[in-house]
Design a protein around this motif. Sequence first.
Motif, PDB file in Angstrom:
ATOM      1  N   SER A 150     -20.911   0.951   1.290  1.00 13.88           N
ATOM      2  CA  SER A 150     -21.043   1.223  -0.144  1.00 13.88           C
ATOM      3  C   SER A 150     -20.641   0.025  -0.996  1.00 13.88           C
ATOM      4  CB  SER A 150     -20.194   2.421  -0.548  1.00 13.88           C
ATOM      5  OG  SER A 150     -20.695   3.586   0.038  1.00 13.88           O
ATOM      6  N   PHE A 151     -19.533  -0.627  -0.656  1.00 11.67           N
ATOM      7  CA  PHE A 151     -19.078  -1.773  -1.439  1.00 11.67           C
ATOM      8  C   PHE A 151     -20.112  -2.885  -1.422  1.00 11.67           C
ATOM      9  CE2 PHE A 151     -16.940  -5.887  -1.785  1.00 11.67           C
ATOM     10  CZ  PHE A 151     -16.389  -5.757  -3.054  1.00 11.67           C
ATOM     11  N   LEU A 152     -20.672  -3.153  -0.254  1.00 10.04           N
ATOM     12  CA  LEU A 152     -21.691  -4.195  -0.124  1.00 10.04           C
ATOM     13  C   LEU A 152     -22.938  -3.836  -0.937  1.00 10.04           C
ATOM     14  CD1 LEU A 152     -22.071  -6.874   1.360  1.00 10.04           C
ATOM     15  CD2 LEU A 152     -23.094  -5.593   3.234  1.00 10.04           C
ATOM     16  N   LYS A 153     -23.362  -2.593  -0.900  1.00 12.40           N
ATOM     17  CA  LYS A 153     -24.537  -2.155  -1.663  1.00 12.40           C
ATOM     18  C   LYS A 153     -24.315  -2.329  -3.159  1.00 12.40           C
ATOM     19  CE  LYS A 153     -25.848   1.350   1.698  1.00 12.40           C
ATOM     20  NZ  LYS A 153     -25.944   2.789   1.948  1.00 12.40           N
ATOM     21  N   VAL A 154     -23.160  -1.877  -3.650  1.00 10.72           N
ATOM     22  CA  VAL A 154     -22.859  -2.003  -5.078  1.00 10.72           C
ATOM     23  C   VAL A 154     -22.720  -3.467  -5.469  1.00 10.72           C
ATOM     24  CG1 VAL A 154     -21.135  -1.469  -6.859  1.00 10.72           C
ATOM     25  CG2 VAL A 154     -21.846   0.296  -5.239  1.00 10.72           C
ATOM     26  N   SER A 155     -22.135  -4.272  -4.599  1.00  8.04           N
ATOM     27  CA  SER A 155     -21.979  -5.706  -4.888  1.00  8.04           C
ATOM     28  C   SER A 155     -23.331  -6.387  -5.037  1.00  8.04           C
ATOM     29  CB  SER A 155     -21.178  -6.393  -3.774  1.00  8.04           C
ATOM     30  OG  SER A 155     -19.887  -5.867  -3.697  1.00  8.04           O
ATOM     31  N   PHE A 156     -24.253  -6.108  -4.134  1.00 11.79           N
ATOM     32  CA  PHE A 156     -25.569  -6.738  -4.222  1.00 11.79           C
ATOM     33  C   PHE A 156     -26.377  -6.212  -5.403  1.00 11.79           C
ATOM     34  CE2 PHE A 156     -24.865  -8.327   0.098  1.00 11.79           C
ATOM     35  CZ  PHE A 156     -25.309  -9.626  -0.078  1.00 11.79           C
ATOM     36  N   MET A 157     -26.240  -4.923  -5.726  1.00 13.04           N
ATOM     37  CA  MET A 157     -26.921  -4.398  -6.913  1.00 13.04           C
ATOM     38  C   MET A 157     -26.391  -5.073  -8.170  1.00 13.04           C
ATOM     39  SD  MET A 157     -27.623  -0.318  -6.304  1.00 13.04           S
ATOM     40  CE  MET A 157     -25.913   0.106  -6.438  1.00 13.04           C
ATOM     41  N   THR A 158     -25.079  -5.229  -8.252  1.00 14.35           N
ATOM     42  CA  THR A 158     -24.474  -5.903  -9.409  1.00 14.35           C
ATOM     43  C   THR A 158     -24.929  -7.356  -9.478  1.00 14.35           C
ATOM     44  OG1 THR A 158     -22.557  -4.450  -9.227  1.00 14.35           O
ATOM     45  CG2 THR A 158     -22.279  -6.466 -10.529  1.00 14.35           C
ATOM     46  N   PHE A 159     -24.934  -8.038  -8.347  1.00 10.77           N
ATOM     47  CA  PHE A 159     -25.400  -9.419  -8.309  1.00 10.77           C
ATOM     48  C   PHE A 159     -26.849  -9.518  -8.782  1.00 10.77           C
ATOM     49  CE2 PHE A 159     -27.605 -12.801  -5.930  1.00 10.77           C
ATOM     50  CZ  PHE A 159     -26.982 -13.903  -6.490  1.00 10.77           C
ATOM     51  N   GLY A 160     -27.696  -8.601  -8.339  1.00  9.67           N
ATOM     52  CA  GLY A 160     -29.104  -8.610  -8.749  1.00  9.67           C
ATOM     53  C   GLY A 160     -29.268  -8.405 -10.244  1.00  9.67           C
ATOM     54  N   VAL A 161     -28.519  -7.455 -10.804  1.00  8.10           N
ATOM     55  CA  VAL A 161     -28.588  -7.210 -12.246  1.00  8.10           C
ATOM     56  C   VAL A 161     -28.119  -8.447 -13.012  1.00  8.10           C
ATOM     57  CG1 VAL A 161     -27.564  -5.873 -14.135  1.00  8.10           C
ATOM     58  CG2 VAL A 161     -28.421  -4.709 -12.104  1.00  8.10           C
ATOM     59  N   LEU A 162     -27.011  -9.048 -12.582  1.00  6.71           N
ATOM     60  CA  LEU A 162     -26.504 -10.250 -13.250  1.00  6.71           C
ATOM     61  C   LEU A 162     -27.470 -11.421 -13.123  1.00  6.71           C
ATOM     62  CD1 LEU A 162     -22.708 -10.052 -12.292  1.00  6.71           C
ATOM     63  CD2 LEU A 162     -23.770  -9.556 -14.508  1.00  6.71           C
ATOM     64  N   LEU A 163     -28.110 -11.562 -11.962  1.00  7.50           N
ATOM     65  CA  LEU A 163     -29.072 -12.644 -11.757  1.00  7.50           C
ATOM     66  C   LEU A 163     -30.283 -12.493 -12.674  1.00  7.50           C
ATOM     67  CD1 LEU A 163     -29.842 -15.139 -10.023  1.00  7.50           C
ATOM     68  CD2 LEU A 163     -31.005 -13.546  -8.486  1.00  7.50           C
ATOM     69  N   VAL A 164     -30.836 -11.293 -12.749  1.00  3.23           N
ATOM     70  CA  VAL A 164     -31.997 -11.055 -13.618  1.00  3.23           C
ATOM     71  C   VAL A 164     -31.609 -11.216 -15.086  1.00  3.23           C
ATOM     72  CG1 VAL A 164     -33.630  -9.286 -14.394  1.00  3.23           C
ATOM     73  CG2 VAL A 164     -33.228  -9.619 -11.955  1.00  3.23           C
ATOM     74  N   THR A 165     -30.454 -10.673 -15.464  1.00  6.77           N
ATOM     75  CA  THR A 165     -29.998 -10.809 -16.852  1.00  6.77           C
ATOM     76  C   THR A 165     -29.770 -12.276 -17.197  1.00  6.77           C
ATOM     77  OG1 THR A 165     -28.950  -8.639 -16.738  1.00  6.77           O
ATOM     78  CG2 THR A 165     -28.226 -10.099 -18.516  1.00  6.77           C
ATOM     79  N   GLY A 166     -29.106 -13.003 -16.318  1.00  6.19           N
ATOM     80  CA  GLY A 166     -28.853 -14.430 -16.556  1.00  6.19           C
ATOM     81  C   GLY A 166     -30.128 -15.244 -16.647  1.00  6.19           C
ATOM     82  N   SER A 167     -31.077 -14.972 -15.766  1.00  3.93           N
ATOM     83  CA  SER A 167     -32.336 -15.726 -15.808  1.00  3.93           C
ATOM     84  C   SER A 167     -33.135 -15.396 -17.062  1.00  3.93           C
ATOM     85  CB  SER A 167     -33.173 -15.482 -14.550  1.00  3.93           C
ATOM     86  OG  SER A 167     -33.616 -14.150 -14.497  1.00  3.93           O
ATOM     87  N   THR A 168     -33.063 -14.154 -17.531  1.00  6.81           N
ATOM     88  CA  THR A 168     -33.753 -13.777 -18.768  1.00  6.81           C
ATOM     89  C   THR A 168     -33.124 -14.480 -19.965  1.00  6.81           C
ATOM     90  OG1 THR A 168     -34.321 -11.624 -17.843  1.00  6.81           O
ATOM     91  CG2 THR A 168     -34.416 -11.829 -20.234  1.00  6.81           C
TER      92      THR A 168
END
Length: 179
Positions: A150-168
């Motif tokens: 669960s921790f790994l899943k939430v970590s990667f989801m958070t990373f993905g959201v931050l990556l897309v937000t940052g690139s936008t």
Amino acid sequence: MKGNLYTPVRNRGPEAPVVPGQERKSAAMLVLALSIHSFFEGLAIGVERTEAVFIQLAAAITVHKCVIAFAVGSRLIHCGKSVCEMFWCLFCMCVMTPIGISLAMVIVTTLDSNTILIVSGSIQGVSTGFFLYITFAEMLFQEMKSKHDSFLKVSFMTFGVLLVTGSTIWHNWNGAHSH
């Protein structure tokens, strides 16, 4: 029970009990929703009038399709679909984008530029809605049922959201200052 390419893997960790036929129905709904989403992606690409944007969108959606096809293929294997069923599900899902592109190109030739903007915005809005539904109602919900990693899943989801937000933000910042 170990699974191979042709048998479903059921024992990945503690999961909610599976109702017979529920996984197959859920996988069919996922393929249907992704097929509709793919059609709208094609429409969104097809209404683009500039070649550079058309190529950028096509390239981005191609990469996106590879990831989605892998995820859907894994889901179809998990619920016990045969190789033939998997092929037809993935084929139908992937062929919808070129159909959408073709239809949009026909539509664009008959509309004026102001109407194209309205149609394009509407198409992109509906496509985004399908994407959000698929992401949250189908894929993430199913994945989060299992408490395994669960921790790994939430970590990667958070990373993905931050990556897309940052690139936008970066893209908008550079786009606003390049004029």
